[in-house]
Design an enzyme around this catalytic site. Sequence first.
Site, PDB file in Angstrom:
ATOM      1  N   TYR A  61       7.956  10.003   8.418  1.00 20.82           N
ATOM      2  CA  TYR A  61       9.132   9.674   7.398  1.00 20.82           C
ATOM      3  C   TYR A  61       9.999   8.768   8.080  1.00 20.82           C
ATOM      4  CZ  TYR A  61       8.783  12.046   2.891  1.00 20.82           C
ATOM      5  OH  TYR A  61       8.443  12.071   1.543  1.00 20.82           O
ATOM      6  N   GLU A  63      12.676   6.935   6.212  1.00 25.42           N
ATOM      7  CA  GLU A  63      13.665   6.335   5.036  1.00 25.42           C
ATOM      8  C   GLU A  63      14.822   5.541   5.698  1.00 25.42           C
ATOM      9  OE1 GLU A  63      13.720  10.056   3.260  1.00 25.42           O
ATOM     10  OE2 GLU A  63      13.646   9.433   1.482  1.00 25.42           O
ATOM     11  N   ASP A 212       7.669 -14.862  -8.376  1.00 21.80           N
ATOM     12  CA  ASP A 212       6.572 -13.637  -8.255  1.00 21.80           C
ATOM     13  C   ASP A 212       5.298 -14.283  -7.600  1.00 21.80           C
ATOM     14  OD1 ASP A 212       4.659 -11.794  -8.202  1.00 21.80           O
ATOM     15  OD2 ASP A 212       5.178 -10.811  -9.757  1.00 21.80           O
ATOM     16  N   THR A 238       2.752  -9.191  -3.903  1.00 20.58           N
ATOM     17  CA  THR A 238       1.898  -8.467  -3.192  1.00 20.58           C
ATOM     18  C   THR A 238       1.349  -8.928  -1.922  1.00 20.58           C
ATOM     19  OG1 THR A 238       0.045  -9.112  -4.471  1.00 20.58           O
ATOM     20  CG2 THR A 238       1.080  -7.397  -5.582  1.00 20.58           C
ATOM     21  N   LYS A 241      -3.765  -9.924  -2.313  1.00 21.52           N
ATOM     22  CA  LYS A 241      -4.339 -10.798  -3.043  1.00 21.52           C
ATOM     23  C   LYS A 241      -4.984 -12.000  -2.119  1.00 21.52           C
ATOM     24  CE  LYS A 241      -2.552  -9.279  -7.450  1.00 21.52           C
ATOM     25  NZ  LYS A 241      -1.310  -8.794  -7.419  1.00 21.52           N
ATOM     26  N   ARG A 247      -2.993  -3.214   0.297  1.00 26.45           N
ATOM     27  CA  ARG A 247      -2.312  -3.008  -0.744  1.00 26.45           C
ATOM     28  C   ARG A 247      -0.872  -2.826  -0.538  1.00 26.45           C
ATOM     29  NH1 ARG A 247      -4.538  -2.840  -5.554  1.00 26.45           N
ATOM     30  NH2 ARG A 247      -6.282  -3.405  -4.576  1.00 26.45           N
TER      31      ARG A 247
HETATM   32  N1  DSN Z   1      -3.432  -6.257 -11.558  1.00 25.24           N
HETATM   33  C1  DSN Z   1      -2.862  -7.486 -10.820  1.00 25.24           C
HETATM   34  C2  DSN Z   1      -3.901  -8.537 -11.554  1.00 25.24           C
HETATM   35  O1  DSN Z   1      -5.021  -8.139 -11.318  1.00 25.24           O
HETATM   36  O2  DSN Z   1      -3.580  -9.561 -11.560  1.00 25.24           O
HETATM   37  C3  DSN Z   1      -1.603  -7.766 -11.199  1.00 25.24           C
HETATM   38  O3  DSN Z   1      -0.713  -7.008 -10.814  1.00 25.24           O
END
Ligand code: DSN
Length: 434
Positions: A61, A63, A212, A238, A241, A247
């Site tokens: 933990y 925090e 974003d 994120t 990707k 993730r």
């Molecule tokens: N679920 C994602 C996507 O496939 O674009 C976006 O968060």
Amino acid sequence: MSHDPVTNAMLDLVRSQDPDIAHLIAAEGDRQASTIELIASENHVSPAVQHAMGTCLTNKYAEGYPGARYYGGCEFHDAIETIARERAKELFGCAFANVQPHSGAQANMAAFLATMDPGDTFASLVLKDGGHLSHGMKINFSGKFYTPVHYPLHYDAGHPEHERIDYDAVRTVCLEHKPCALLCGYSAYPRVINFARFREIADEVGAILIADVAHIAGLCATGVHPNPFPHAHVVTTTTHKTLRGPRGGLIMTNDEELAKKIDRSLFPGVQGGPLMHMIGAKAVAFAEALKPEFKAYCERVVENAQGLAKGLQARGYRITSGGTENHLMLVDLRTRDESLTGADAEVWLEAAGIITNKNGIPDDPRPPRVTSGLRLGSPAATTRGFGASEMDQIAGWIDRTLSAGGEAATTQQVREEVRELCGRFPIWGETVAG
Ligand code: DSN
């Protein structure tokens, strides 16, 4: 499939405790190895990133933030989180980074909390045109606790800007509604985003600009797509990707006051304990992304997406907006066969070993569970080493499978050819045993 030695040892260990789960993990490994991943938001992380996730860091933990935790024993976690932050800042050329968001949606939630009060208005692209759930969908926190207004894409078939962001319309919507925040960055938009133009509009109406860049983060970090900094006040993303990390999420800014608000908004506003094993893996991924090889990878991602788009266009499929400038494209299936739906195409292609997702196309008359489109992306296929000729081959397989309408013999034939190609392009050098 034979994995790297660490994965094999891990699987043996899990098998000794839980054969059912070990079997399913191994089966998923086989599935990934023997199919072509074209989901635009997915990728294959390196063994180093993967194994950093499976470490003792998960036990802690922590925090709070480095140097200011609510638990003892955080010495090494402070060092890891500090390194992750520094690498994120270097990647995007910004002054402050919070590496704790568990996901992109939570990064957005914290960005909203830091920049708006409940009920405040923000402007974004509507989900059905390529936006995201957390950009104002009615039943998402963003649509329930805030007041979204949406700007449209440019709709004018034959016009060069057809299905692209209509910056004049963004301005009109913003002048009319005076939003507190203006959001750009999308889940299904194949074109370059003009962050400077968005900032001009935000400044004109006194809005905070939130970019974003979840989908294009790797491209932005390497200059293959323009960087949202210095234009955006807040950047969320994120990490899994095009950035090819574990993730998770990330929030950045250049503004010290906003950085403080973002930190407080994320913890304790949105989350409790950070996932330190994921933060460790983020740090490893950021180091990989800082290497020149990663820029070359991102360039190939775009080349491969363009190659796939051209291959499909040559076979009679319309690509929305006429093509792609990033890692993804939207295929309008109706132009090949009026009755073809995204839902059917996704299932038929999966049977052939090509993994995609159905996706609404701009102004889609069909509902989201059916759709007239497929969203295809090149990040994972590029990671395993595919180039121009493989992308054209994939376009051919997609066409053969869809033209056969899911008929078993053709699908099976394509499946075998896909398996053979995947065997020649093992993910990170893993070999397919059988
Ligand atoms: N679920 C994602 C996507 O496939 O674009 C976006 O968060």
